[in-house]
Design a protein around this motif. Sequence first.
Motif, PDB file in Angstrom:
ATOM      1  N   GLN A 103      -1.400  -3.643 -11.956  1.00  0.00           N
ATOM      2  CA  GLN A 103      -1.030  -5.030 -11.662  1.00  0.00           C
ATOM      3  C   GLN A 103       0.145  -5.072 -10.673  1.00  0.00           C
ATOM      4  OE1 GLN A 103      -1.607  -7.478 -14.803  1.00  0.00           O
ATOM      5  NE2 GLN A 103      -1.151  -9.326 -13.701  1.00  0.00           N
ATOM      6  N   ASP A 105       0.889  -2.773  -8.469  1.00  0.00           N
ATOM      7  CA  ASP A 105       0.361  -2.384  -7.154  1.00  0.00           C
ATOM      8  C   ASP A 105      -0.381  -3.553  -6.516  1.00  0.00           C
ATOM      9  OD1 ASP A 105       1.397   0.134  -7.483  1.00  0.00           O
ATOM     10  OD2 ASP A 105      -0.505   1.071  -8.080  1.00  0.00           O
ATOM     11  N   LYS A 106      -1.165  -4.284  -7.340  1.00  0.00           N
ATOM     12  CA  LYS A 106      -1.906  -5.441  -6.834  1.00  0.00           C
ATOM     13  C   LYS A 106      -0.943  -6.508  -6.319  1.00  0.00           C
ATOM     14  CE  LYS A 106      -5.337  -8.810  -8.375  1.00  0.00           C
ATOM     15  NZ  LYS A 106      -6.114  -9.294  -9.530  1.00  0.00           N
ATOM     16  N   ILE A 107       0.123  -6.767  -7.094  1.00  0.00           N
ATOM     17  CA  ILE A 107       1.112  -7.776  -6.679  1.00  0.00           C
ATOM     18  C   ILE A 107       1.811  -7.333  -5.397  1.00  0.00           C
ATOM     19  CG2 ILE A 107       3.328  -8.820  -7.330  1.00  0.00           C
ATOM     20  CD1 ILE A 107       2.273  -8.863 -10.238  1.00  0.00           C
ATOM     21  N   THR A 109       0.596  -5.316  -3.115  1.00  0.00           N
ATOM     22  CA  THR A 109      -0.374  -5.434  -2.020  1.00  0.00           C
ATOM     23  C   THR A 109      -0.510  -6.890  -1.577  1.00  0.00           C
ATOM     24  OG1 THR A 109      -1.576  -3.539  -2.904  1.00  0.00           O
ATOM     25  CG2 THR A 109      -2.755  -4.922  -1.357  1.00  0.00           C
ATOM     26  N   GLN A 110      -0.608  -7.794  -2.557  1.00  0.00           N
ATOM     27  CA  GLN A 110      -0.716  -9.217  -2.221  1.00  0.00           C
ATOM     28  C   GLN A 110       0.535  -9.694  -1.487  1.00  0.00           C
ATOM     29  OE1 GLN A 110      -1.459 -11.078  -5.992  1.00  0.00           O
ATOM     30  NE2 GLN A 110      -3.675 -10.726  -5.907  1.00  0.00           N
ATOM     31  N   ALA A 111       1.697  -9.218  -1.940  1.00  0.00           N
ATOM     32  CA  ALA A 111       2.950  -9.612  -1.287  1.00  0.00           C
ATOM     33  C   ALA A 111       2.988  -9.086   0.145  1.00  0.00           C
ATOM     34  CB  ALA A 111       4.145  -9.104  -2.083  1.00  0.00           C
ATOM     35  N   GLN A 112       2.537  -7.826   0.333  1.00  0.00           N
ATOM     36  CA  GLN A 112       2.526  -7.264   1.685  1.00  0.00           C
ATOM     37  C   GLN A 112       1.557  -8.038   2.581  1.00  0.00           C
ATOM     38  OE1 GLN A 112       1.590  -3.162   0.830  1.00  0.00           O
ATOM     39  NE2 GLN A 112       3.735  -2.562   0.707  1.00  0.00           N
ATOM     40  N   GLU A 113       0.381  -8.401   2.010  1.00  0.00           N
ATOM     41  CA  GLU A 113      -0.577  -9.182   2.795  1.00  0.00           C
ATOM     42  C   GLU A 113      -0.009 -10.554   3.122  1.00  0.00           C
ATOM     43  OE1 GLU A 113      -4.152  -9.255   0.461  1.00  0.00           O
ATOM     44  OE2 GLU A 113      -4.625  -7.149   0.856  1.00  0.00           O
ATOM     45  N   ALA A 114       0.686 -11.162   2.148  1.00  0.00           N
ATOM     46  CA  ALA A 114       1.285 -12.474   2.391  1.00  0.00           C
ATOM     47  C   ALA A 114       2.366 -12.372   3.467  1.00  0.00           C
ATOM     48  CB  ALA A 114       1.864 -13.042   1.092  1.00  0.00           C
TER      49      ALA A 114
END
Length: 166
Positions: A103, A105-107, A109-114
């Motif tokens: 979770q 790592d997912k957060i 990754t999402q933060a990096q994409e954002a």
Amino acid sequence: MDQLLNDFSPGLFVMQAVILIILILLMKKFAWKPILSSLDEREQGIQGALEAAEKARLEMKNLQADNEKALQEARAERDAMLKEAREIRTKMIAEAEGDAKAQADKIITQAQEAIAAEKRAAVAELKGQVAELSLEIAEKVVKQELSDKEKQQQYVDKMLQDATLN
């Protein structure tokens, strides 16, 4: 003692012997049999009680052995249950850690994409603002340059020269 020997009468002796024998026979028939049978019954009762006590002692020993065995089995079962509970706890903790890491790592990754999307949007907006600013500056420069008729003619000539050269 001499007097006893002097008073001895064989008839009396025989009579007393007969009475003694009759008394012994009567005692044997009426008293000794019931006494001996009651003694035999009592002896058998005591023997039965001793056998029952021995049997009870053996049963108690067997019960103690069974109780000890049951206690050992209960302890072994308790230890197995505790071991299983520890394994389950360890497994649950490991799963929770894995889920938390996934979770996180997912957060991330999402933060990096954002962040990347925001950066692209900011760069696009900045380019748009630069383009607008450049157009405004060019418009002002062109207005200033072209405000005079003579400067306009020179500018058109210059553009034509540049165009014919290319």
